[in-house]
Design a protein around this motif. Structure first.
Motif, PDB file in Angstrom:
ATOM      1  N   MET A   1       0.854  -1.172   0.000  1.00 35.66           N
ATOM      2  CA  MET A   1       0.000   0.000   0.000  1.00 35.66           C
ATOM      3  C   MET A   1       0.897   1.232   0.000  1.00 35.66           C
ATOM      4  O   MET A   1       1.837   1.329   0.777  1.00 35.66           O
ATOM      5  N   SER A   2       0.585   2.163  -0.855  1.00 37.46           N
ATOM      6  CA  SER A   2       1.403   3.371  -0.970  1.00 37.46           C
ATOM      7  C   SER A   2       1.109   4.322   0.189  1.00 37.46           C
ATOM      8  O   SER A   2       0.115   4.186   0.901  1.00 37.46           O
ATOM      9  N   VAL A   3       1.971   5.295   0.367  1.00 36.02           N
ATOM     10  CA  VAL A   3       1.816   6.302   1.415  1.00 36.02           C
ATOM     11  C   VAL A   3       0.498   7.062   1.218  1.00 36.02           C
ATOM     12  O   VAL A   3      -0.240   7.324   2.165  1.00 36.02           O
ATOM     13  N   LYS A   4       0.197   7.389  -0.029  1.00 36.97           N
ATOM     14  CA  LYS A   4      -1.038   8.123  -0.363  1.00 36.97           C
ATOM     15  C   LYS A   4      -2.278   7.305   0.038  1.00 36.97           C
ATOM     16  O   LYS A   4      -3.221   7.828   0.608  1.00 36.97           O
ATOM     17  N   GLU A   5      -2.245   6.010  -0.254  1.00 41.53           N
ATOM     18  CA  GLU A   5      -3.363   5.134   0.111  1.00 41.53           C
ATOM     19  C   GLU A   5      -3.504   5.022   1.626  1.00 41.53           C
ATOM     20  O   GLU A   5      -4.621   5.023   2.156  1.00 41.53           O
TER      21      GLU A   5
END
Length: 161
Positions: A1-5
């Motif tokens: 999972m990305s930082v944005k997510e």
């Protein structure tokens, strides 16, 4: 999972918690718990006071004919007599049920001995079944309401001696 997510998930969770807190506050709930496989959220409102009888404000009396006012009412005289024992009152408005289901025996009947903490009836309110626990130990002397009858907040349910 990305930082944005992850940031989006956190923001959504915070919004969810705030919405749940508002629901607890607006509805005077003691507690709400939401569980998923990823997260458990428990929000507790103000602690509920013990269930005790509180005098409700009386409604303004309706003018009665003079003849009716002159004679003392027998019910008023009976109400002024002292009642021995402890009174179990309804902590909420709802429907009184003496038994857990129609095919089961009642929780208690006149003459039964109860202990503090025993369930003595159920009050259904807003489709929720609320078990009413006795605050006293003793013998059931009177049951004031019938099964399926509507009850008000603070109404006498039974007397324990």
């Amino acid at each position: 999972m990305s930082v944005k997510e992850k940031e989006t998930v956190i923001e959504n969770t915070i919004e969810c918690v705030e919405a749940l807190a508002k629901i607890v506050k607006d509805n005077d709930l003691a507690k709400i718990k939401i569980s998923t496989e990823d997260i458990d959220i428990v929000i507790e409102g103000k602690k509920c006071a013990p269930m005790t009888a509180v005098a409700m404000p009386a409604m303004a009396p309706v003018a009665a004919p003079a003849a009716a006012q002159a004679a003392p009412a027998p019910a008023a005289e009976a109400a002024s007599e002292a009642v021995s024992g402890n009174i179990v009152t309804s902590p909420i408005i709802g429907t009184f049920y003496a038994a857990p289901s129609p095919d089961k025996p009642p929780f208690v009947k006149v003459g039964d001995t109860v202990n503090a903490g025993d369930v003595v009836c159920i009050i259904e309110s807003m489709k929720l079944m609320n078990e009413i626990n006795c605050e006293f130990s003793g013998k059931v002397a009177e049951i004031y309401v019938n099964n399926g009858e509507a009850v008000e907040y603070g109404q006498k349910l039974m007397r324990i001696e």
